[in-house]
Design a protein around this motif. Structure first.
Motif, mmCIF file in Angstrom:
data_model
loop_
_atom_site.group_PDB
_atom_site.id
_atom_site.type_symbol
_atom_site.label_atom_id
_atom_site.label_comp_id
_atom_site.label_asym_id
_atom_site.label_seq_id
_atom_site.Cartn_x
_atom_site.Cartn_y
_atom_site.Cartn_z
ATOM 1 N N GLN A 103 14.330 -2.054 0.623
ATOM 2 C CA GLN A 103 12.922 -1.584 0.943
ATOM 3 C C GLN A 103 12.145 -1.756 -0.315
ATOM 4 O OE1 GLN A 103 13.738 2.463 2.415
ATOM 5 N NE2 GLN A 103 13.197 1.556 4.625
ATOM 6 N N GLY A 104 10.815 -1.860 -0.149
ATOM 7 C CA GLY A 104 9.714 -1.899 -1.163
ATOM 8 C C GLY A 104 8.699 -0.913 -0.678
ATOM 9 N N ILE A 105 8.033 -0.458 -1.651
ATOM 10 C CA ILE A 105 6.829 0.565 -1.432
ATOM 11 C C ILE A 105 5.428 -0.204 -1.928
ATOM 12 C CG2 ILE A 105 5.542 2.536 -1.486
ATOM 13 C CD1 ILE A 105 8.399 3.849 -2.314
ATOM 14 N N LEU A 106 4.243 -0.634 -1.060
ATOM 15 C CA LEU A 106 3.166 -1.015 -1.181
ATOM 16 C C LEU A 106 2.102 0.156 -1.136
ATOM 17 C CD1 LEU A 106 0.989 -3.384 -1.787
ATOM 18 C CD2 LEU A 106 1.188 -3.621 0.632
ATOM 19 N N TYR A 107 1.477 0.718 -2.263
ATOM 20 C CA TYR A 107 0.502 1.408 -2.357
ATOM 21 C C TYR A 107 -0.787 0.921 -2.122
ATOM 22 C CZ TYR A 107 4.286 4.234 -4.488
ATOM 23 O OH TYR A 107 5.633 4.700 -4.877
ATOM 24 N N VAL A 108 -1.729 1.278 -1.002
ATOM 25 C CA VAL A 108 -3.130 0.551 -0.933
ATOM 26 C C VAL A 108 -4.063 1.604 -1.183
ATOM 27 C CG1 VAL A 108 -4.254 -0.462 0.681
ATOM 28 C CG2 VAL A 108 -1.800 -0.936 0.642
ATOM 29 N N GLU A 117 9.320 7.144 -11.171
ATOM 30 C CA GLU A 117 10.251 8.144 -10.598
ATOM 31 C C GLU A 117 11.184 7.444 -9.428
ATOM 32 O OE1 GLU A 117 8.209 11.678 -9.525
ATOM 33 O OE2 GLU A 117 7.480 12.113 -11.807
ATOM 34 N N LEU A 118 10.673 6.451 -8.899
ATOM 35 C CA LEU A 118 11.331 5.962 -7.661
ATOM 36 C C LEU A 118 11.935 4.466 -7.921
ATOM 37 C CD1 LEU A 118 8.806 6.826 -4.636
ATOM 38 C CD2 LEU A 118 10.609 7.970 -5.785
ATOM 39 N N PRO A 119 13.259 4.431 -7.891
ATOM 40 C CA PRO A 119 13.984 3.258 -8.217
ATOM 41 C C PRO A 119 13.839 2.448 -6.956
ATOM 42 C CG PRO A 119 15.480 5.030 -7.520
ATOM 43 C CD PRO A 119 14.099 5.652 -7.518
ATOM 44 N N LEU A 120 12.868 2.016 -6.781
ATOM 45 C CA LEU A 120 12.639 1.025 -5.440
ATOM 46 C C LEU A 120 11.419 -0.251 -5.999
ATOM 47 C CD1 LEU A 120 12.223 2.993 -2.374
ATOM 48 C CD2 LEU A 120 13.949 1.584 -3.070
ATOM 49 N N PRO A 121 11.507 -1.301 -5.554
ATOM 50 C CA PRO A 121 10.402 -2.109 -5.800
ATOM 51 C C PRO A 121 9.238 -1.576 -5.231
ATOM 52 C CG PRO A 121 12.341 -3.259 -5.047
ATOM 53 C CD PRO A 121 12.655 -1.938 -4.735
ATOM 54 N N GLN A 122 8.142 -1.689 -5.975
ATOM 55 C CA GLN A 122 6.741 -1.040 -5.703
ATOM 56 C C GLN A 122 5.541 -1.954 -6.117
ATOM 57 O OE1 GLN A 122 6.832 3.529 -6.396
ATOM 58 N NE2 GLN A 122 8.911 2.760 -7.557
ATOM 59 N N ALA A 123 4.697 -1.910 -5.593
ATOM 60 C CA ALA A 123 3.303 -2.864 -5.940
ATOM 61 C C ALA A 123 2.212 -1.871 -5.559
ATOM 62 C CB ALA A 123 3.490 -4.011 -5.377
ATOM 63 N N LEU A 124 0.954 -2.302 -6.060
ATOM 64 C CA LEU A 124 -0.053 -1.588 -5.914
ATOM 65 C C LEU A 124 -1.095 -2.578 -5.692
ATOM 66 C CD1 LEU A 124 -1.525 1.341 -7.909
ATOM 67 C CD2 LEU A 124 -3.071 -0.518 -7.314
ATOM 68 N N GLY A 125 -2.076 -2.340 -4.434
ATOM 69 C CA GLY A 125 -3.012 -3.322 -4.206
ATOM 70 C C GLY A 125 -4.347 -2.777 -3.737
ATOM 71 N N ASP A 137 13.122 -6.656 2.201
ATOM 72 C CA ASP A 137 13.256 -7.090 3.660
ATOM 73 C C ASP A 137 12.179 -6.322 4.502
ATOM 74 O OD1 ASP A 137 15.551 -8.900 3.317
ATOM 75 O OD2 ASP A 137 16.768 -7.150 3.229
ATOM 76 N N GLU A 138 11.838 -5.050 4.017
ATOM 77 C CA GLU A 138 10.973 -4.255 4.585
ATOM 78 C C GLU A 138 9.906 -3.637 3.651
ATOM 79 O OE1 GLU A 138 10.995 0.025 7.333
ATOM 80 O OE2 GLU A 138 12.595 -0.379 6.150
ATOM 81 N N VAL A 139 8.704 -3.631 3.769
ATOM 82 C CA VAL A 139 7.500 -3.008 3.262
ATOM 83 C C VAL A 139 6.970 -1.792 3.601
ATOM 84 C CG1 VAL A 139 5.365 -3.482 2.091
ATOM 85 C CG2 VAL A 139 7.177 -5.384 1.963
ATOM 86 N N ILE A 140 7.085 -0.726 3.044
ATOM 87 C CA ILE A 140 6.588 0.484 3.487
ATOM 88 C C ILE A 140 5.164 0.736 2.821
ATOM 89 C CG2 ILE A 140 6.752 3.159 3.468
ATOM 90 C CD1 ILE A 140 9.173 1.668 4.791
ATOM 91 N N VAL A 141 4.235 0.490 3.641
ATOM 92 C CA VAL A 141 2.717 0.859 3.237
ATOM 93 C C VAL A 141 2.309 1.854 3.240
ATOM 94 C CG1 VAL A 141 0.536 -0.313 3.678
ATOM 95 C CG2 VAL A 141 2.480 -1.709 4.038
ATOM 96 N N VAL A 142 2.063 2.396 2.226
ATOM 97 C CA VAL A 142 1.303 3.842 1.754
ATOM 98 C C VAL A 142 -0.063 3.550 1.630
ATOM 99 C CG1 VAL A 142 1.465 5.991 0.576
ATOM 100 C CG2 VAL A 142 3.438 4.570 0.974
ATOM 101 N N PRO A 143 -0.819 4.062 2.648
ATOM 102 C CA PRO A 143 -2.483 3.965 2.284
ATOM 103 C C PRO A 143 -2.817 5.194 1.620
ATOM 104 C CG PRO A 143 -1.898 3.952 4.929
ATOM 105 C CD PRO A 143 -0.591 4.490 3.923
ATOM 106 N N VAL A 144 -3.413 4.867 0.388
ATOM 107 C CA VAL A 144 -3.684 6.231 -0.439
ATOM 108 C C VAL A 144 -5.356 6.332 -0.178
ATOM 109 C CG1 VAL A 144 -3.903 7.065 -2.876
ATOM 110 C CG2 VAL A 144 -1.980 5.313 -2.183
ATOM 111 N N LEU A 145 -5.313 6.693 0.975
ATOM 112 C CA LEU A 145 -6.686 7.043 1.810
ATOM 113 C C LEU A 145 -6.365 8.178 2.479
ATOM 114 C CD1 LEU A 145 -7.075 3.413 3.303
ATOM 115 C CD2 LEU A 145 -8.237 4.387 1.300
ATOM 116 N N LEU A 146 -7.440 8.980 2.956
ATOM 117 C CA LEU A 146 -7.556 10.215 3.771
ATOM 118 C C LEU A 146 -7.415 10.159 5.138
ATOM 119 C CD1 LEU A 146 -9.807 12.244 1.173
ATOM 120 C CD2 LEU A 146 -7.277 12.535 1.651
#
Length: 234
Positions: free
Chosen positions: A3-8, A30-38, A59-68
């Protein structure tokens, strides 16, 4: 499955906004996962570039919308733009935005309790960006206002910057100068325009800080990741 995390983040057309980036940097450390920010807007650190980089590693991208709230960006732009470049062997999990997390509620609750002690009997005006295209954001804003009102025992009114239920219309109905909570992730141009407009109409209104650089944003992201059990795997 890796898994990886994409902060948007929303972004701006002409520059990368700095607000809240420090919070995300600490989270990524702090999080030992592949991460990216877009960013959704602008030509630097684009959503597409970040997603392309990340899906080459996982194999899986967890998309975190840094929106409200879940308006056009979350319900249309994000899934459409990601689907256009998604590789067949990569799955995408799109999380909900942050306004309905316990972390955001508890932060706002603390701010309002303190403000109501400073200015008793004043009503609270909770202002979000708003949208003319979706009913869900205002419904969530109303629910948040109702939940906060139950804890501070003064009226907490929900209003928008654009679309229906505009804050300028609601201001005219206020008997006392309001306590104003602008529900924005940055103290930027729109938050400033709201403050200026209210001060012209009600000079003695009390303004609380936005969510810019608040630890509650980081806690809200962790809450979303915990809900889908991402943190149990690291």
């Amino acid at each position: 499955m890796t898994q990886g995390i994409l902060y948007v983040l929303h972004g701006r057309r002409n520059k990368v906004p700095q607000a809240n980036l420090a919070l995300l940097r600490t989270l990524r450390q702090e999080l030992p996962l592949p991460q990216a920010l877009g960013f959704l807007e602008g030509e630097q650190q684009t959503l597409e570039a970040a997603f392309t980089q990340l899906q080459q590693q996982v194999d899986e991208v967890i998309v975190v919308p840094v929106l409200l709230f879940a308006a056009t960006h979350v319900r249309q732009d994000l899934p459409q733009r990601l689907q256009a470049i998604q590789q067949p062997n990569v799955t995408v999990t799109l999380l909900e935005p942050l306004a309905t997390t316990n972390a955001i509620f508890e932060h706002l609750q603390r701010q309002l309790i303190g403000a109501c002690q400073q200015a008793p009997q004043r009503p609270v005006l909770l202002i979000a960006h708003g949208t003319p295209h979706f009913a869900e954001p205002y419904r969530q804003l109303r629910q948040l206002a109702s939940k906060l009102q139950a804890t501070v025992a003064v009226p907490v009114n929900a209003a928008n910057y654009i679309g229906d239920h505009r804050f300028t219309e609601l201001l005219a109905t206020q008997g006392e100068p309001p306590i104003v909570q602008r529900l924005f992730l940055t103290d930027g141009r729109i938050a400033g325009k709201i403050k200026q407009a209210i001060q012209q109409q009600v000079p003695t209104a009390l303004f609380l800080p936005t969510l810019e650089n608040q630890a509650a944003v980081k806690q809200a992201i962790l809450e979303r990741l915990t809900a889908v059990r991402v943190l149990e795997k690291v």
